[in-house]
Design a protein around this motif. Structure first.
Motif, PDB file in Angstrom:
ATOM      1  N   SER A   1     -11.376 -37.031  33.816  1.00  0.00           N
ATOM      2  CA  SER A   1     -12.594 -37.796  34.061  1.00  0.00           C
ATOM      3  C   SER A   1     -12.225 -39.001  34.906  1.00  0.00           C
ATOM      4  O   SER A   1     -11.051 -39.290  35.118  1.00  0.00           O
ATOM      5  CB  SER A   1     -13.252 -38.248  32.751  1.00  0.00           C
ATOM      6  OG  SER A   1     -12.455 -39.205  32.104  1.00  0.00           O
ATOM      7  N   GLN A   2     -13.247 -39.704  35.369  1.00  0.00           N
ATOM      8  CA  GLN A   2     -13.024 -40.868  36.223  1.00  0.00           C
ATOM      9  C   GLN A   2     -13.818 -42.047  35.656  1.00  0.00           C
ATOM     10  O   GLN A   2     -14.931 -42.319  36.092  1.00  0.00           O
ATOM     11  CB  GLN A   2     -13.451 -40.546  37.657  1.00  0.00           C
ATOM     12  CG  GLN A   2     -12.966 -41.528  38.669  1.00  0.00           C
ATOM     13  CD  GLN A   2     -13.252 -41.039  40.094  1.00  0.00           C
ATOM     14  OE1 GLN A   2     -14.069 -40.178  40.334  1.00  0.00           O
ATOM     15  NE2 GLN A   2     -12.559 -41.641  41.037  1.00  0.00           N
ATOM     16  N   PRO A   3     -13.226 -42.782  34.668  1.00  0.00           N
ATOM     17  CA  PRO A   3     -13.956 -43.876  34.032  1.00  0.00           C
ATOM     18  C   PRO A   3     -14.316 -45.007  34.984  1.00  0.00           C
ATOM     19  O   PRO A   3     -15.292 -45.707  34.776  1.00  0.00           O
ATOM     20  CB  PRO A   3     -13.019 -44.371  32.939  1.00  0.00           C
ATOM     21  CG  PRO A   3     -11.769 -43.584  33.029  1.00  0.00           C
ATOM     22  CD  PRO A   3     -11.916 -42.560  34.091  1.00  0.00           C
ATOM     23  N   VAL A   4     -13.511 -45.191  36.055  1.00  0.00           N
ATOM     24  CA  VAL A   4     -13.829 -46.187  37.070  1.00  0.00           C
ATOM     25  C   VAL A   4     -13.816 -45.468  38.416  1.00  0.00           C
ATOM     26  O   VAL A   4     -12.783 -44.954  38.844  1.00  0.00           O
ATOM     27  CB  VAL A   4     -12.798 -47.340  37.084  1.00  0.00           C
ATOM     28  CG1 VAL A   4     -13.121 -48.329  38.201  1.00  0.00           C
ATOM     29  CG2 VAL A   4     -12.743 -48.036  35.739  1.00  0.00           C
ATOM     30  N   THR A   5     -14.962 -45.423  39.067  1.00  0.00           N
ATOM     31  CA  THR A   5     -15.022 -44.822  40.388  1.00  0.00           C
ATOM     32  C   THR A   5     -14.661 -45.868  41.434  1.00  0.00           C
ATOM     33  O   THR A   5     -14.606 -47.062  41.137  1.00  0.00           O
ATOM     34  CB  THR A   5     -16.431 -44.262  40.690  1.00  0.00           C
ATOM     35  OG1 THR A   5     -17.376 -45.322  40.580  1.00  0.00           O
ATOM     36  CG2 THR A   5     -16.792 -43.148  39.718  1.00  0.00           C
TER      37      THR A   5
END
Length: 145
Positions: free
Chosen positions: A135-139
């Motif tokens: 996942s990408q919690p901070v884009t």
């Protein structure tokens, strides 16, 4: 190359919606449309704003996986590896870094087999270490807010 609060507001608004009209931009920042357009032009001329672009979801194009690959070229292969990385279209970003690895690349992939196919092109020129992104919690975002 200092920026004031109006410049910061313009950047923030355009980051949220790069298609915002000059008129709407002017209304949000409290300037006339010609003044807002002039501010925008100066930000472009100074290189603060490099491009107006779109954000496309790679999954909509069939790329369901992402991976980060750390790449350590074999002795004498640095330039060959860099050229190879530049030519692989599945690499959306690649940074040349300090430390044990020379490159860190972000790949968009259709499958694990697709990853294997790409890495096979590199293996005779570099050592690699791969991590699949869950996942990408901070884009990607601008620093400082």
């Amino acid at each position: 190359m200092t920026m004031d609060d109006i410049d910061r507001s313009i950047i923030s608004l355009l980051q949220a919606d790069a298609r915002m009209s000059t008129k709407a931009l002017a209304e949000h920042i409290g300037l006339s449309a010609p003044s807002a357009a002039e501010r925008l032009r100066r930000l472009e001329e100074r290189g603060v704003i490099r491009a107006f672009t779109i954000d496309v979801d790679p999954r909509a194009l069939g790329y369901s996986l992402q991976a980060i690959v750390r790449i350590k070229p074999l002795p004498g292969k640095l330039h060959a590896v860099q050229k190879l990385l530049e030519a692989i279209p599945e690499i959306s970003e690649c940074d040349k870094v300090t430390g044990d690895d020379c490159f860190i690349a972000r790949l968009h992939l259709r499958s694990i087999e697709h990853l294997d196919f790409i890495l096979e092109r590199i293996v005779d020129k570099a050592e690699t270490s791969t991590a699949i992104i869950k996942s990408q919690p901070v884009t990607r975002r601008l620093p400082g807010g």
